[in-house]
Structures are given as C-alpha cells and as structure tokens.
Enzyme design. Structure first.
Site, PDB file in Angstrom:
ATOM      1  N   HIS A   1       0.828  -1.216   0.000  1.00  0.00           N
ATOM      2  CA  HIS A   1       0.000   0.000   0.000  1.00  0.00           C
ATOM      3  C   HIS A   1       0.865   1.270   0.000  1.00  0.00           C
ATOM      4  O   HIS A   1       0.742   2.128   0.870  1.00  0.00           O
ATOM      5  CB  HIS A   1      -0.944   0.004   1.201  1.00  0.00           C
ATOM      6  CG  HIS A   1      -1.898  -1.147   1.214  1.00  0.00           C
ATOM      7  ND1 HIS A   1      -2.770  -1.415   0.182  1.00  0.00           N
ATOM      8  CD2 HIS A   1      -2.105  -2.129   2.141  1.00  0.00           C
ATOM      9  CE1 HIS A   1      -3.479  -2.499   0.463  1.00  0.00           C
ATOM     10  NE2 HIS A   1      -3.092  -2.959   1.635  1.00  0.00           N
TER      11      HIS A   1
ATOM     12  N   ASP B   1      -6.899   2.277   2.183  1.00  0.00           N
ATOM     13  CA  ASP B   1      -5.487   1.921   2.081  1.00  0.00           C
ATOM     14  C   ASP B   1      -4.760   2.736   1.020  1.00  0.00           C
ATOM     15  O   ASP B   1      -3.546   2.910   1.091  1.00  0.00           O
ATOM     16  CB  ASP B   1      -5.326   0.427   1.754  1.00  0.00           C
ATOM     17  CG  ASP B   1      -5.307  -0.436   3.006  1.00  0.00           C
ATOM     18  OD1 ASP B   1      -4.732   0.004   4.011  1.00  0.00           O
ATOM     19  OD2 ASP B   1      -5.865  -1.541   2.976  1.00  0.00           O
TER      20      ASP B   1
END
Length: 338
Positions: A94, A235
């Site tokens: 991420h 995210d």
C-alpha cells in the site's frame, strides 16, 4: 532459503501470512521457516503448531533475519529498523499515498513485492481478491451496526471483488443498490446517488495509484445527516475527501454530519477466516519465490513481476517513485539474471 514470518505490528492486526500446515509444505521443500513467537496467537495457532510443522520459533526480532519475509500488512515505523538490504518483503505494501513509507522501504535496500499488485494473466488479483470479498461483505455488516439499522439505499463505488460483494450483501438484505464503476461514475451520477444514499461504500481500486476522490467534501456535506461512508479504499487514500484512516479500536468518526468508517485492515476483524484465505493464496507464490530464488521466480512468473514495486532499493513503479520524489527505474531483464 530462509523464510521469516514476523509478528504483525499494525494496530488491531491479528492475522498471520502463512498457517502452520502451509509452513510445513515450505519446510518439506527444504526451506528454513522462522516464525516469531506468538505470531499466530490471535487466531488460535500457538507456537507448538509451527514447531510440529517443522518451523522454528524465534524471538520477534529474529523472524526478520531471513532472505524472504512473508507477512500480511505493510511495514510500520516500528518495523523499519528490522529491514535489511537484500531481503525480499512479500506482503500488502500500500505505497500509493504514502511517500514516507516508500522512501523508508527504498532506503533499506530491500525488494518489495506487493500482494495487491500481483496480477494474473486474466487480469485478476489472486492475493487481493480473498480479502476484498471479506471487506465487501463486512461493509454492509458494519454499516448496520453503526447505523443501528439495515441501510435501505446503498451506493457502491467500484465493481471489483469488494464492490460486488458489498452490493450482493446489501441486495440480500433488501436494500436498493446503485453500483457505479469507472465508466459510469461521473460526477453527476455520483452526486445524484450519494444524496439519496443511507450508505456509500467506497470500493475503488486503481493498481499502484491513489484512490480517486469521487466524494468531494462539498458533496459529503450535502449527504443525508447521519448517513454513512464505509471507505474500503482507505489503504490508497479513500474515495472521500473527508476520509482518514481509522483503527478497529476507534473505527468511526463524524465529518460533515456523516459517519465515516475507514479501517485500513477491515478483514482483521475476522482474523482466523481472513488469515486462512490469505495463507492459501500466498503459499504457491511463496513456494516459487523460495524454491527458484527471487530473481528467477520474478523473471518466470509475470504475475509476480507485476507485483514488484521496489527492486533492491530502486523504485520500479513510476507513479510511486514520482510521489515519493525518488528516481524511477524500470525493472529490466538484466536485473533478473541469476
């Protein structure tokens, strides 16, 4: 190869990337599997389970002493000192929207292969998909809990695994559901549906890029008072300008009169089920990386190659490099020579 399975340090994260029976397969392949003591305690796997599987139980710092690190969530600041040049870190990374983390990962000299970027020949995301299905279904459940009623009018932004799972769950409960995907999520369509919705589910995923802000603050401020946004996309920044990451301990906040649920690791609320799914999906890739070696595995497996964001400290994804202010270097065949 020495494989490390560290303890997760992200708040509220109880999952572990490989179950004992899957670690046993790696051990039978001849690899040394090092598991941090207590890594599976939150899902009912005590240390002896891994010992019986042929793995070693080590102190938490020693689990990072490995060539291949397999974990679930992105590295936290507390993990940075454990990173060593030459290691490969295989997990959800991420990095879009997190330039500081990108710089830290690159500075460590490791190779970062992101679960969420591993993409197969059909265009699917085999490591992301099982978590997306869980998060999508959960979105409706958590909304019902926090709204104290089943949402009757639901807008789902995104039509991937998470979006479709959310839509299916909402429909099963009798809700009216509007799903907008890339081609149909015009500003006008989003506004029209959001203003009527009790619940907006943000389930947009653009590989390697921050989530587009489909819900500007001005629109959120006009949504029904007491309505809710469940931003699965948090995210990568989230679909709403008003979204910010929350935790399982404090999952919601109210902004512009709208409840926001923005937990960045939603499936961790069902840790045993989610860990079982991710472990089964990760195992074949982990076996290939360990048995062939990182360079050969990435060279021969296009899905893994698509997952490489950092190669030995060099950022190999142009957008992520630009965001972090670092040089971009494409991953070349010469990088992957044994």
């Amino acid at each position: 190869m020495r494989i490390g399975i560290p303890r997760e340090t992200k708040p509220g994260e109880l999952r572990v990337a490989l179950f004992p029976d899957h670690a046993a397969i790696l051990a039978l392949d001849g690899h040394e599997v090092r598991v941090a003591s207590g890594a599976g305690g939150g899902i009912g796997h005590v240390d002896s389970s891994w010992l019986d599987a042929g793995a070693q139980i080590v102190a938490a710092p020693d689990a990072w002493d490995a060539e291949l690190i397999v974990k679930v969530k992105e590295v936290q600041e507390a993990d940075y000192p454990s990173l060593r040049a030459g290691q490969t870190l295989f997990c959800f990374h991420h990095l879009p929207g997190e330039p500081g983390r990108t710089r830290a990962v690159a500075a460590s000299g490791i190779t970062a292969i992101a679960f969420e970027m591993v993409r197969d020949a059909s265009g699917g995301f085999p490591l992301l998909a099982p978590m997306s299905l869980i998060a999508g279904r959960m979105a409706i459940d958590v909304a019902a809990k926090h709204l104290r009623r089943t949402p009757r009018d639901v807008l789902v932004l995104g039509s991937g695994k998470a979006g479709l799972a959310a839509a299916a769950e909402a429909l099963s409960l009798g809700a009216k559901v509007t799903t907008l995907r890339r081609a149909t999520a015009t500003a006008e369509a989003v506004e029209r549906a959001a203003l009527h919705a009790d619940l907006v589910v943000g389930a947009v995923f653009v590989p390697g890029e921050p989530t587009p802000k489909l819900l500007p603050r001005s629109l959120v401020a006009r949504m029904k008072p007491g309505s809710m946004i469940v931003d699965i996309s948090i995210d990568a920044g989230g679909v709403a300008e008003t979204s910010r990451p929350t935790t399982h301990a404090m999952p919601t906040f109210v902004e512009e009169g709208v409840i926001h649920y923005c937990v960045a690791n939603m499936p961790a609320a069902e840790p045993a089920r989610a860990a079982a799914a991710i472990s089964a999906a990760v195992l074949p890739f982990a076996r290939e990386l360990a048995s062939k070696g990182i360079a050969r595995a990435v060279r021969e497996n296009a899905a893994l190659r698509r997952g490489v964001l950092v190669w030995k400290g060099r950022v190999t994804h142009e957008g992520i490099a630009k965001e972090a202010g670092l040089a971009y270097t494409a991953l070349s065949d010469s990088d992957l020579e044994d």
